[in-house]
Scaffold this active site. Structure first.
Site, PDB file in Angstrom:
ATOM      1  N   LYS A  50       0.774  -1.106   0.013  1.00 30.09           N
ATOM      2  CA  LYS A  50       0.033  -0.075  -0.092  1.00 30.09           C
ATOM      3  C   LYS A  50       0.966   1.267  -0.082  1.00 30.09           C
ATOM      4  O   LYS A  50       1.257   1.622   0.983  1.00 30.09           O
ATOM      5  CB  LYS A  50      -0.803   0.018   1.203  1.00 30.09           C
ATOM      6  CG  LYS A  50      -2.055   0.635   1.087  1.00 30.09           C
ATOM      7  CD  LYS A  50      -2.037   2.129   0.635  1.00 30.09           C
ATOM      8  CE  LYS A  50      -1.558   3.378   2.138  1.00 30.09           C
ATOM      9  NZ  LYS A  50      -1.161   4.474   1.338  1.00 30.09           N
ATOM     10  N   SER A  59       5.297   8.733   9.157  1.00 32.93           N
ATOM     11  CA  SER A  59       5.155   9.848  10.238  1.00 32.93           C
ATOM     12  C   SER A  59       5.014   9.176  11.701  1.00 32.93           C
ATOM     13  O   SER A  59       4.623   8.053  11.776  1.00 32.93           O
ATOM     14  CB  SER A  59       4.526  10.630   9.914  1.00 32.93           C
ATOM     15  OG  SER A  59       3.075  10.236  10.024  1.00 32.93           O
ATOM     16  N   CYS A 106      14.381  11.048   6.384  1.00 34.06           N
ATOM     17  CA  CYS A 106      14.295  10.757   7.791  1.00 34.06           C
ATOM     18  C   CYS A 106      15.782  10.824   8.391  1.00 34.06           C
ATOM     19  O   CYS A 106      15.821  10.584   9.492  1.00 34.06           O
ATOM     20  CB  CYS A 106      13.609   9.405   8.080  1.00 34.06           C
ATOM     21  SG  CYS A 106      14.769   8.013   7.199  1.00 34.06           S
ATOM     22  N   GLU A 151      -0.231   7.652  -1.040  1.00 31.27           N
ATOM     23  CA  GLU A 151      -1.127   8.247  -2.068  1.00 31.27           C
ATOM     24  C   GLU A 151      -0.330   9.355  -2.732  1.00 31.27           C
ATOM     25  O   GLU A 151      -0.783   9.923  -3.810  1.00 31.27           O
ATOM     26  CB  GLU A 151      -2.391   8.603  -1.579  1.00 31.27           C
ATOM     27  CG  GLU A 151      -2.398   9.597  -0.432  1.00 31.27           C
ATOM     28  CD  GLU A 151      -1.983   8.925   1.209  1.00 31.27           C
ATOM     29  OE1 GLU A 151      -1.272   7.851   1.016  1.00 31.27           O
ATOM     30  OE2 GLU A 151      -2.254   9.909   2.042  1.00 31.27           O
TER      31      GLU A 151
END
Ligand code: NAD
Length: 485
Positions: free
Chosen positions: A177, A230, A285, A180
């Site tokens: 997944k 996040s 990150c 988006e």
């Protein structure tokens, strides 16, 4: 025109499938805001179909001999290398990175795919004969089952490639997944998996946002969740997946500190800090977020950093002259701008601000260097995820290490020094998972563990390296005794 943009298909149960009649979100190019595609917000029913197909594929795929699974992944790796240039250009279009940054991230992904090819060695277990008279023990690693990978926008090729090749070669089914906000790269990766000859259902691609990810996390047919994103989302995914009895590793946010000692070679240190802080527009990150300048290096360091920040060349990632691209979305830029206002309100001083070329249509934000930041300020504590670098002044190495260790995050930290003893004290005492000595971005290669400490991770083990093999497998230990007949 938004309405004419294609809606991306999912890849479910061995076929590309459009999801009709569901809401979708626009996928714009951050450098121009021209819409490139639309991403469907796949409903629970699609998730269910993908999970069922993955479960159906599992017994057959996990029974394929590991060397054969590795050969299948070797075909994937070869296709990945062929497609590397196209993938990098796709990243530039949908994420906004410069081409050089995008190419570097694809190379990192390739490395992760290569690591997976060692599965016949990595999956070897252990055995001991005669633990008691005539009793033998054999411990082996077997697949976890159906793994779902939920990935962020900022490394849309590399992070899925930390997960999918290894999960698959270990004998699991895998459902991706992707973000988006960067779904085209995932689409391209999925095409390569389709071409490498996996059985139907073993690999799935399901587009969507948080709700689709949550449906995967909640689905009883999913055994493990690999998440990168996040901190709030990581905590939620970890909590819900663990409560549902699933294995979960959720890599989260960061606030990385770079210590600069007075003996550091500034000619080399300054470019390393700049590329760490402003590479990928700070949307990394492992980005430098706080520089802790140990007295008396601060004035000279800030002077040199400021000069460079003012002259950083902003532009579209595809433009060879660009040193920094746009932020992912206008809303994210607005959040980063709010952080800059907050820093000023807290008393931090703007030592330098970059320049956006006039008439730039995308989500560009002028980079900012803050000086005289105090460690307790929110700008020194919270993840900003944009081109904002804070400088904290510190009287000593010990104090500087304490400043870094007070962060609730512990992803990465680096020291710049010419003194081995200082470097050693730093590497001993620093509370971070990825530690650099005279390195701005201490990203370990895929055959070493990539993982932070403290609030930068929820769960155990690591995203790459041998620890990730443990994540994608579980031990089965057989104790056996044979009687004389
Ligand atoms: P994000 O949390 O907004 O989204 C990440 C993924 O989670 C996306 O696929 C999104 O659709 C999904 N998601 C969002 N909210 C969710 C929820 N409540 N439940 C389930 N799924 C949810 O993160 P992002 O903005 O795409 O990525 C940037 C963040 O990722 C930064 O905080 C960065 O530090 C972090 N990150 C961490 C690492 C690491 O190794 N620690 C690596 C890359 C990025």
């Amino acid at each position: 025109m938004a309405s004419e943009s294609p809606i991306l298909p999912n890849y479910v149960d061995g076929a590309w499938r459009q999801v009709d009649g569901v809401a979708s979100v626009e996928l714009p190019d951050p450098a121009t805001n021209a819409v490139l595609a639309r991403v469907p917000l796949s409903p629970d029913g699609v998730v269910d179909t993908a999970v069922r197909a993955a479960r159906t594929a599992l017994p057959g795929w996990s029974a394929v001999p590991v060397a054969e699974r590795a050969r299948c992944l070797a075909r994937f790796r070869a296709k990945l290398e062929e497609a590397a240039g196209d993938l990098a250009r796709t990243i530039v279009r949908e994420n906004g990175k410069t081409l050089a940054e995008a190419e570097g991230s694809v190379r990192r992904g390739l490395e992760a795919a290569e690591f997976a090819l060692s599965a016949p060695t990595l999956l070897q277990g252990s055995a001991l004969r005669n633990v008691a008279p005539g009793v033998d023990v054999e411990s082996m690693r077997v697949p976890v089952g159906v793994v779902a990978g939920i990935t962020p926008f900022n490394f849309p090729v590399m992070v899925p490639l930390w997960m999918a090749p290894l999960a698959l070669v270990c004998g699991n089914s895998f459902i991706l997944k992707p973000s988006e906000r960067a779904a085209l790269s995932a689409q391209a990766i999925a095409r390569l998996f389709v071409e490498c000859g996996l059985p139907a259902g073993a690999f799935g691609l399901v587009h969507g946002a948080a709700a689709t990810a949550s449906a995967l996390v909640a689905h009883p047919g999913v055994d493990a969740i690999a998440f990168v994103g996040s901190a709030p989302a990581a905590k939620e995914v970890y909590t819900r997946a663990a409560a549902g009895g699933k294995r979960v590793l959720a890599l989260a946010g960061a606030k990385n500190h770079l210590l600069v000692l007075p003996d550091a070679d500034l000619d080399r240190t300054v470019p390393a800090i700049l590329s760490s802080a402003f590479g990928s527009a700070g949307e990394r990150c492992l980005a430098a977020s706080v520089v802790v300048a140990v007295d008396p290096v601060g004035d000279e360091l800030v002077r040199r950093l400021a000069e460079k920040v003012r002259s950083l060349r902003l532009g579209a990632g595809g433009d060879a002259e660009s040193e920094m691209g746009p932020l992912i979305r206008g809303e994210h830029r607005a959040r980063v701008e709010e952080w800059i206002r907050r820093g000023e309100a807290e008393g931090a001083q703007i030592a330098a601000r970059g320049v956006i070329p006039p008439g730039s249509p995308g989500n560009f934000l002028a980079p900012v260097l803050f000086d005289r930041v105090r460690p307790e300020m929110a700008v020194a504590q919270e993840e900003i995820f944009g081109p904002v670098l804070c400088v904290v002044r510190s009287p000593s190495l010990g104090d500087a290490i304490d400043v870094a260790n007070r962060s609730r995050f512990g992803n990465a930290a680096s020291i710049f020094t010419a003194d081995g003893r200082s470097a050693r004290e730093f590497t001993e005492r620093i509370e971070a998972g990825m530690v650099g000595v005279n390195i701005g971005v201490p990203a370990p290669p895929a055959f070493f563990p990539f993982v932070g400490w403290k609030g930068s991770v929820y769960g155990d083990l690591a995203a790459t390296g041998r620890e990730s093999v443990l994540f994608y497998t579980r031990p089965k230990t057989v104790v056996s005794r044979w009687f004389a007949r």
